[in-house]
Design an enzyme around this catalytic site. Structure first.
Site, PDB file in Angstrom:
ATOM      1  N   ASN A   9       0.878  -1.181   0.000  1.00  0.00           N
ATOM      2  CA  ASN A   9       0.000   0.000   0.000  1.00  0.00           C
ATOM      3  C   ASN A   9       0.910   1.225   0.000  1.00  0.00           C
ATOM      4  OD1 ASN A   9      -1.881   1.991   0.370  1.00  0.00           O
ATOM      5  ND2 ASN A   9      -2.199   1.569   2.554  1.00  0.00           N
ATOM      6  N   TRP A  10       0.996   1.858  -1.142  1.00  0.00           N
ATOM      7  CA  TRP A  10       1.922   2.995  -1.249  1.00  0.00           C
ATOM      8  C   TRP A  10       1.408   4.269  -0.594  1.00  0.00           C
ATOM      9  CZ3 TRP A  10       4.580   3.300  -6.750  1.00  0.00           C
ATOM     10  CH2 TRP A  10       5.541   2.286  -6.831  1.00  0.00           C
ATOM     11  N   LYS A  11       0.134   4.247  -0.206  1.00  0.00           N
ATOM     12  CA  LYS A  11      -0.463   5.473   0.359  1.00  0.00           C
ATOM     13  C   LYS A  11      -0.199   6.640  -0.592  1.00  0.00           C
ATOM     14  CE  LYS A  11       0.467   3.539   4.876  1.00  0.00           C
ATOM     15  NZ  LYS A  11      -0.020   3.601   6.223  1.00  0.00           N
ATOM     16  N   HIS A  95      -9.778   1.481   4.733  1.00  0.00           N
ATOM     17  CA  HIS A  95      -8.479   1.628   5.413  1.00  0.00           C
ATOM     18  C   HIS A  95      -8.659   2.578   6.603  1.00  0.00           C
ATOM     19  CE1 HIS A  95      -4.310   2.626   6.244  1.00  0.00           C
ATOM     20  NE2 HIS A  95      -3.977   1.539   5.569  1.00  0.00           N
ATOM     21  N   GLU A  97      -6.942   4.877   7.705  1.00  0.00           N
ATOM     22  CA  GLU A  97      -6.644   6.295   7.435  1.00  0.00           C
ATOM     23  C   GLU A  97      -7.844   6.975   6.785  1.00  0.00           C
ATOM     24  OE1 GLU A  97      -2.918   5.621   5.412  1.00  0.00           O
ATOM     25  OE2 GLU A  97      -2.026   5.005   7.326  1.00  0.00           O
ATOM     26  N   GLU A 167      -5.967  -5.035  10.524  1.00  0.00           N
ATOM     27  CA  GLU A 167      -4.939  -4.013  10.727  1.00  0.00           C
ATOM     28  C   GLU A 167      -5.198  -3.262  12.029  1.00  0.00           C
ATOM     29  OE1 GLU A 167      -2.900  -2.793   6.892  1.00  0.00           O
ATOM     30  OE2 GLU A 167      -4.666  -1.536   7.032  1.00  0.00           O
ATOM     31  N   GLY A 173       2.014   2.135  10.636  1.00  0.00           N
ATOM     32  CA  GLY A 173       2.967   3.229  10.468  1.00  0.00           C
ATOM     33  C   GLY A 173       3.663   3.627  11.752  1.00  0.00           C
ATOM     34  N   GLY A 233       2.492  -1.194   4.268  1.00  0.00           N
ATOM     35  CA  GLY A 233       2.646   0.201   3.897  1.00  0.00           C
ATOM     36  C   GLY A 233       4.113   0.551   3.686  1.00  0.00           C
ATOM     37  N   GLY A 234       4.737   1.067   4.730  1.00  0.00           N
ATOM     38  CA  GLY A 234       6.102   1.582   4.628  1.00  0.00           C
ATOM     39  C   GLY A 234       7.073   0.653   3.917  1.00  0.00           C
TER      40      GLY A 234
HETATM   41  C1  PEP Z   1      -1.030   0.067   5.809  1.00  0.00           C
HETATM   42  O1  PEP Z   1      -0.854   1.079   5.152  1.00  0.00           O
HETATM   43  O2  PEP Z   1      -2.085  -0.567   5.694  1.00  0.00           O
HETATM   44  C2  PEP Z   1       0.017  -0.368   6.726  1.00  0.00           C
HETATM   45  C3  PEP Z   1      -0.110  -1.509   7.357  1.00  0.00           C
HETATM   46  O3  PEP Z   1       1.096   0.458   6.852  1.00  0.00           O
HETATM   47  P1  PEP Z   1       2.496   0.103   7.596  1.00  0.00           P
HETATM   48  O4  PEP Z   1       2.946  -1.211   7.049  1.00  0.00           O
HETATM   49  O5  PEP Z   1       3.408   1.228   7.242  1.00  0.00           O
HETATM   50  O6  PEP Z   1       2.190   0.019   9.053  1.00  0.00           O
END
Ligand code: PEP
Length: 249
Positions: A9-11, A95, A97, A167, A173, A233-234
């Protein structure tokens, strides 16, 4: 029986002009005939460049959100049909966010999930509790409520048409990760609930863990019986980290 799914997930990171080269590098680094399916969920603006770089390569592309509407006067929105036409085959819905910063509630998430299915996209429904909810002992109730409401009215003809991502919000994050035991326990709870919500298909739905998954912890998380992959994500921004996680699946 369930093929692992490693979903980036590049956000809101990277530029469309960087995306093609990044994908070319990923394709060159992925193991041949690897066990896991690899998916990158990107901003809609990046899809065209990634489709060009992908050719018939073994990576799926997805969006990070979609409109609840099919088309119309909805300035700034992107429909499921647009994502599909641009090359996406998956889309993230709900998500945390979007729930937090765009006030998306379970009802809207559900409408988006059904819209995704209408347009032939596989929805990745995100569920997860906040730290305060976990501390109050409400984690399971929150996750089950999000799951039940998010899936309302869904009819699956085949279970591969749905992915659920557990999640925990406090792990996204932050560098903090759920223990493999806690993540497994919640994933088993989700699987158990799916048996009631989607009879005959619960065993086929892939359940991902998301929340600071990285090379150092991926192996242990992905070894759990009810964790079928990761939403990342990251660590999905870096080819080396992502490939290491793919190899762990
Ligand atoms: C996400 O964006 O769904 C996520 C899990 O991010 P991260 O891996 O950065 O915690």
């Amino acid at each position: 029986m369930r093929r692992p799914l490693i979903a980036g997930n590049w956000k809101m990171y990277k530029l469309p002009s960087e995306a093609g080269d990044w994908l070319t590098e990923l394709l060159a680094s992925l193991p041949r005939n690897g066990r896991a399916e690899v998916l990158i969920n990107v901003p809609a603006t990046h899809l065209a460049a990634m489709v060009r770089a992908l050719g018939d390569g073994p990576v799926a592309l997805g969006g990070q959100d979609l409109s609840a509407h099919d088309e119309g006067a909805y300035t700034g929105e992107i429909s499921g049909a647009m994502l599909r036409d641009a090359g996406a085959s998956f889309v993230i819905v709900g998500h945390s966010e979007r729930r937090a910063y765009h006030r998306e509630g379970d009802e809207l998430v559900n409408v988006k999930l059904l819209a995704a299915r209408r347009h032939g996209l596989v929805p990745i429904l995100c569920v997860g509790e906040t730290e305060a909810q976990r501390d109050a002992g409400d984690a399971e109730a929150v996750v089950l409520r999000q799951l039940e409401r998010g899936l309302a009215g869904l009819e699956l003809s085949e279970g591969t048409g749905l992915v659920v991502a557990y999640e925990p919000v406090w792990a996204i994050g932050t560098g903090r990760t759920a223990t493999a035991e806690d993540a497994q326990q919640m994933s088993a709870t989700v699987r158990n609930a799916l048996e009631g919500l989607l009879p005959r298909h619960a065993d086929e739905v892939r359940i991902l863990y998301g929340g600071s998954m990285k090379p150092a912890n991926a192996g242990e998380l992905l070894a759990q019986p009810d964790i079928d992959g990761g939403l990342i994500g990251g660590a999905s921004l870096d080819v080396t980290d992502l490939v290491t996680i793919v190899r762990a699946a």
